[in-house]
Design a protein around this motif. Structure first.
Motif, PDB file in Angstrom:
ATOM      1  N   ALA A 424       0.832  -1.205   0.000  1.00 13.68           N
ATOM      2  CA  ALA A 424       0.000   0.000   0.000  1.00 13.68           C
ATOM      3  C   ALA A 424       0.868   1.257   0.000  1.00 13.68           C
ATOM      4  CB  ALA A 424      -0.940  -0.007   1.206  1.00 13.68           C
ATOM      5  N   VAL A 425       2.018   1.166   0.690  1.00  5.66           N
ATOM      6  CA  VAL A 425       2.961   2.291   0.693  1.00  5.66           C
ATOM      7  C   VAL A 425       3.469   2.551  -0.721  1.00  5.66           C
ATOM      8  CG1 VAL A 425       5.230   3.063   1.489  1.00  5.66           C
ATOM      9  CG2 VAL A 425       3.652   1.956   3.090  1.00  5.66           C
ATOM     10  N   LEU A 426       3.838   1.480  -1.423  1.00  9.13           N
ATOM     11  CA  LEU A 426       4.327   1.634  -2.799  1.00  9.13           C
ATOM     12  C   LEU A 426       3.237   2.218  -3.690  1.00  9.13           C
ATOM     13  CD1 LEU A 426       6.310  -1.683  -3.362  1.00  9.13           C
ATOM     14  CD2 LEU A 426       7.227   0.581  -2.846  1.00  9.13           C
ATOM     15  N   ALA A 427       2.008   1.722  -3.540  1.00  8.06           N
ATOM     16  CA  ALA A 427       0.913   2.222  -4.362  1.00  8.06           C
ATOM     17  C   ALA A 427       0.649   3.698  -4.101  1.00  8.06           C
ATOM     18  CB  ALA A 427      -0.354   1.407  -4.095  1.00  8.06           C
ATOM     19  N   ALA A 428       0.700   4.094  -2.824  1.00  8.09           N
ATOM     20  CA  ALA A 428       0.502   5.505  -2.479  1.00  8.09           C
ATOM     21  C   ALA A 428       1.611   6.361  -3.061  1.00  8.09           C
ATOM     22  CB  ALA A 428       0.445   5.663  -0.966  1.00  8.09           C
ATOM     23  N   GLY A 429       2.843   5.832  -3.048  1.00  5.90           N
ATOM     24  CA  GLY A 429       3.964   6.565  -3.620  1.00  5.90           C
ATOM     25  C   GLY A 429       3.822   6.748  -5.115  1.00  5.90           C
ATOM     26  N   GLU A 430       3.314   5.714  -5.781  1.00  5.15           N
ATOM     27  CA  GLU A 430       3.102   5.820  -7.227  1.00  5.15           C
ATOM     28  C   GLU A 430       2.029   6.854  -7.544  1.00  5.15           C
ATOM     29  OE1 GLU A 430       2.183   1.890  -8.419  1.00  5.15           O
ATOM     30  OE2 GLU A 430       4.243   1.138  -8.194  1.00  5.15           O
ATOM     31  N   ARG A 431       0.966   6.862  -6.746  1.00  2.74           N
ATOM     32  CA  ARG A 431      -0.094   7.852  -6.962  1.00  2.74           C
ATOM     33  C   ARG A 431       0.433   9.266  -6.749  1.00  2.74           C
ATOM     34  NH1 ARG A 431      -3.137   3.901  -4.161  1.00  2.74           N
ATOM     35  NH2 ARG A 431      -2.953   5.060  -2.207  1.00  2.74           N
ATOM     36  N   THR A 432       1.255   9.429  -5.721  1.00  3.04           N
ATOM     37  CA  THR A 432       1.830  10.749  -5.449  1.00  3.04           C
ATOM     38  C   THR A 432       2.734  11.188  -6.584  1.00  3.04           C
ATOM     39  OG1 THR A 432       1.719  10.385  -3.062  1.00  3.04           O
ATOM     40  CG2 THR A 432       3.245  12.073  -3.838  1.00  3.04           C
ATOM     41  N   ALA A 433       3.542  10.230  -7.090  1.00  3.21           N
ATOM     42  CA  ALA A 433       4.455  10.548  -8.195  1.00  3.21           C
ATOM     43  C   ALA A 433       3.674  10.925  -9.447  1.00  3.21           C
ATOM     44  CB  ALA A 433       5.356   9.352  -8.472  1.00  3.21           C
TER      45      ALA A 433
END
Length: 447
Positions: A424-433
């Motif tokens: 979920a952390v990775l997914a949130a980071g991708e959305r932020t990017a």
């Protein structure tokens, strides 16, 4: 219980069989005081000349059983139970030092301990000096002063898992005549027994792995019995001064157990940090399964550390002996395992920690360690939240640090929950990017 194995002693050491009912399980002696047989019996009890107890503030039968059992498991001669791990630290040091005295510590201690050191204990006039956890023997010896009354360390530091060289500090204690006091909470006596390395006093927060179920608060202080209090009379005159009414000193009367006798009959009696016997009843049940739980805790912690090591959301895994230059020390001092705290640095910092912790389903987000349940906490905003950025950085507490106390659940379930939260952390980071990229493109088109 000499000659018996650890697993047997954790069930039987110090046990009593109730004289009236014959109960095999140690009863809860829920009583504030105890009836005197006579006027003279009361006099003898208060004078300390009778082995029979006078009051439950420092001498409840249920608590005595647990204290003796913990002392036996640690290889000590006596133990005292108190109301919490913090109380254990305060009472243990109060029995050694007074205003104006000096105490050496390592620079890697649980933040609650450090807070008490720079707060209440300093206000009481004690002076503390911290040395790097990897300072050599000569550096420790050189730091000892005539006013030094203790060397204080944690066998496994909380939360990053640095392992102190207890054998080295034991040699320092022997060379200087200053007692070594070790908080052995994270290791437990199943994994490490500091007395075997020269510790004079061992401390536990019994709320953690000894109790094991997150249900009670308590602390224990163990007198190792190997420190020569007679040779150190100049540092500890209170153990050698005659008692009121011509009674012999603690050193004369109790010898190797002079420290614990003074601790129980003076410091704990006067301060009164009494643990309820109902809590001790639960503690005793926890101790009976300590070895079984620790084997599972350690196996699970190793598996968790292995599983998270290569996850792209994790910048670093902290577990004793891994990538920290301490493998030899861990193998020498902790051959049966290095505890069950695994801390992780998340590459995305505080935001990543928030996403990770709020995404956990099985693992509980709370402050505690040593529970049968797996627990996690962001230390920088909670336990270390009162420190400034520089102070946290000096202790290795990053914005993305999460401490995980690994429980005894099925390890596949623990890992699965941690990994889905990391994903979920990775997914949130991708959305932020993606959002940042879109914003940059708009800025380029419409500056």
């Amino acid at each position: 219980m000499s000659g018996l194995g650890f697993e047997t002693r954790q069930v039987h050491a110090g046990a009593i069989v109730d004289a009236e009912a014959g109960a095999r399980v140690t009863p809860i002696y829920q009583s504030a005081g105890y009836v005197f047989d006579s006027f003279d019996d009361g006099v003898e009890r208060f004078a300390g000349r009778s082995a029979r107890r006078a009051y439950s503030r420092n001498d409840n039968p249920t608590n005595v059983v647990a204290a003796r059992r913990i002392a036996d498991l640690e290889g000590g001669v006596d133990g005292v139970l108190v109301a919490s791990g913090q109380a254990a630290i305060a009472m243990a040091l109060s029995a050694l030092a007074q205003a104006g005295d000096h105490i050496l510590t390592t620079d890697r201690l649980y933040e609650g301990t450090r807070e008490m050191i720079r707060g209440a204990l300093r206000r009481q006039g004690l002076e503390f000096e911290a040395l790097p956890i990897d300072a050599d023997e000569d550096a420790w010896v050189a730091a000892v002063r005539p006013s030094t009354r203790a060397i204080y360390a944690e066998s496994i530091a909380n939360p990053l898992g640095e392992v102190v060289d207890l054998a080295l500090l034991g040699r320092v204690s022997a060379r200087t005549g200053v007692p070594l006091v070790v908080d052995n909470t994270v290791a437990t006596p199943y994994l490490c027994r500091p007395v075997e390395h020269g510790a004079a006093v061992v401390i536990h927060s019994t709320s953690k792995w000894l109790g094991g179920h997150g249900s009670v608060i308590g602390g224990a202080i163990v007198d190792g019995g190997g420190f020569d209090w007679t040779a150190a009379a100049a540092r500890f005159p209170h153990l050698h001064e005659p008692r009121p009414h011509g009674a012999p000193s603690f050193a004369e009367r109790f010898g190797a157990a002079a420290y614990s006798a003074y601790l129980r009959s003076v410091v704990v009696l006067e301060h009164g940090p009494t643990v309820p016997p109902s809590s001790t009843f639960l503690l005793l049940h926890g101790i009976e399964t300590l070895s079984l739980r620790m084997e599972r805790h350690v196996a699970n912690a190793v598996a968790v550390a292995d599983a998270l090591q290569d996850h792209p959301a994790v910048a670093r895994v902290h577990y004793p002996g891994r990538a920290d230059g301490q493998a030899e020390r861990v193998a020498r001092l902790l051959p049966d395992g290095a505890g069950s705290i695994v801390s992780i640095d998340l590459a995305g910092g505080r935001d990543a920690a928030r996403t990770f912790l709020d995404g956990l389903r099985l693992v509980s987000q709370m402050t505690h360690i040593g529970d049968v349940r797996t627990l996690a906490i962001h230390t920088g905003s909670t336990i270390h939240g009162k420190l400034d950025d520089a102070e946290r950085a000096g202790l290795g507490i990053t914005e993305g640090l999460v401490r995980i106390s690994v429980g005894i659940e099925l390890v596949d379930d623990i890992v699965a929950d941690l990994e889905q939260a990391l994903d979920a952390v990775l997914a949130a980071g991708e959305r932020t990017a993606t959002r940042r990229s879109a914003a940059a493109q708009l800025e380029a088109v419409h500056p």
